[in-house]
Design a protein around this motif. Structure first.
Motif, PDB file in Angstrom:
ATOM      1  N   THR A 163       0.824  -1.204   0.000  1.00  0.00           N
ATOM      2  CA  THR A 163       0.000   0.000   0.000  1.00  0.00           C
ATOM      3  C   THR A 163       0.861   1.258   0.000  1.00  0.00           C
ATOM      4  O   THR A 163       2.013   1.245   0.445  1.00  0.00           O
ATOM      5  N   ASN A 164       0.247   2.325  -0.485  1.00  0.00           N
ATOM      6  CA  ASN A 164       0.893   3.636  -0.530  1.00  0.00           C
ATOM      7  C   ASN A 164      -0.173   4.673  -0.240  1.00  0.00           C
ATOM      8  O   ASN A 164      -1.289   4.585  -0.770  1.00  0.00           O
ATOM      9  N   TYR A 165       0.164   5.645   0.615  1.00  0.00           N
ATOM     10  CA  TYR A 165      -0.808   6.660   1.010  1.00  0.00           C
ATOM     11  C   TYR A 165      -0.236   8.065   0.833  1.00  0.00           C
ATOM     12  O   TYR A 165       0.967   8.283   1.021  1.00  0.00           O
ATOM     13  N   ALA A 166      -1.103   9.003   0.525  1.00  0.00           N
ATOM     14  CA  ALA A 166      -0.718  10.408   0.580  1.00  0.00           C
ATOM     15  C   ALA A 166      -0.467  10.776   2.035  1.00  0.00           C
ATOM     16  O   ALA A 166      -1.139  10.270   2.942  1.00  0.00           O
ATOM     17  N   ASP A 167       0.483  11.657   2.265  1.00  0.00           N
ATOM     18  CA  ASP A 167       0.806  12.050   3.632  1.00  0.00           C
ATOM     19  C   ASP A 167      -0.414  12.611   4.353  1.00  0.00           C
ATOM     20  O   ASP A 167      -0.579  12.420   5.560  1.00  0.00           O
ATOM     21  N   SER A 168      -1.263  13.285   3.613  1.00  0.00           N
ATOM     22  CA  SER A 168      -2.411  13.961   4.226  1.00  0.00           C
ATOM     23  C   SER A 168      -3.451  13.001   4.783  1.00  0.00           C
ATOM     24  O   SER A 168      -4.306  13.409   5.575  1.00  0.00           O
ATOM     25  N   VAL A 169      -3.405  11.721   4.375  1.00  0.00           N
ATOM     26  CA  VAL A 169      -4.424  10.767   4.842  1.00  0.00           C
ATOM     27  C   VAL A 169      -3.834   9.637   5.676  1.00  0.00           C
ATOM     28  O   VAL A 169      -4.591   8.808   6.203  1.00  0.00           O
ATOM     29  N   LYS A 170      -2.527   9.598   5.810  1.00  0.00           N
ATOM     30  CA  LYS A 170      -1.902   8.525   6.592  1.00  0.00           C
ATOM     31  C   LYS A 170      -2.429   8.531   8.016  1.00  0.00           C
ATOM     32  O   LYS A 170      -2.545   9.578   8.648  1.00  0.00           O
ATOM     33  N   GLY A 171      -2.755   7.335   8.499  1.00  0.00           N
ATOM     34  CA  GLY A 171      -3.277   7.196   9.849  1.00  0.00           C
ATOM     35  C   GLY A 171      -4.776   7.407   9.953  1.00  0.00           C
ATOM     36  O   GLY A 171      -5.371   7.121  10.998  1.00  0.00           O
ATOM     37  N   ARG A 172      -5.390   7.912   8.896  1.00  0.00           N
ATOM     38  CA  ARG A 172      -6.845   8.136   8.913  1.00  0.00           C
ATOM     39  C   ARG A 172      -7.579   7.260   7.902  1.00  0.00           C
ATOM     40  O   ARG A 172      -8.697   6.829   8.145  1.00  0.00           O
TER      41      ARG A 172
END
Length: 121
Positions: A57-66
């Motif tokens: 998986t890969n996430y944008a920093d703005s949504v990591k953890g959410r």
């Protein structure tokens, strides 16, 4: 022909949760990667999260953890669990699949029609 159909968008208050779903159908031979992108009014489309066939998986920093991206047991489905939503998450969310059709040797990107997520403050 390939179709990506999204569902699950809507209106939610800040701090709330939504779950987006996307199913790919049609003459699909193999799916390399699926993901979610979003486009807010007046802004460019941006990556939210992706997941490969191997589960990376890969996430944008703005949504990591959410936000959490996952794939269904049927590998042609992908989900996006969105928690702790913020007004700045308001956008049209698009499902994306990098896949190879049964009639092709190439992997190409396909897009859904988009689903609107509105987060009120």
């Amino acid at each position: 022909q390939v179709q990506l159909v999204e569902s699950g968008g809507g209106l939610v208050q800040a701090g709330g949760s939504l779950r987006l779903s996307c199913a790919a159908s049609g003459s699909i031979s193999s799916i390399n990667r699926m993901g979610w992108y979003r486009q807010a009014p007046g802004k460019q489309r941006e990556l939210v999260a992706t997941i490969t066939s191997g589960g990376s998986t890969n996430y944008a920093d703005s949504v990591k953890g959410r936000f959490t991206i996952s794939r269904g047991n049927a590998k042609n489905t992908v989900f996006l669990q969105m928690n702790s939503l913020k007004p700045e998450d308001t956008a049209v969310y698009y499902c994306n699949a990098n896949l190879r059709r049964t009639t092709s040797s190439w992997y190409l990107d396909y897009w859904g029609q988009g689903t609107l997520v509105t987060v009120s403050s």
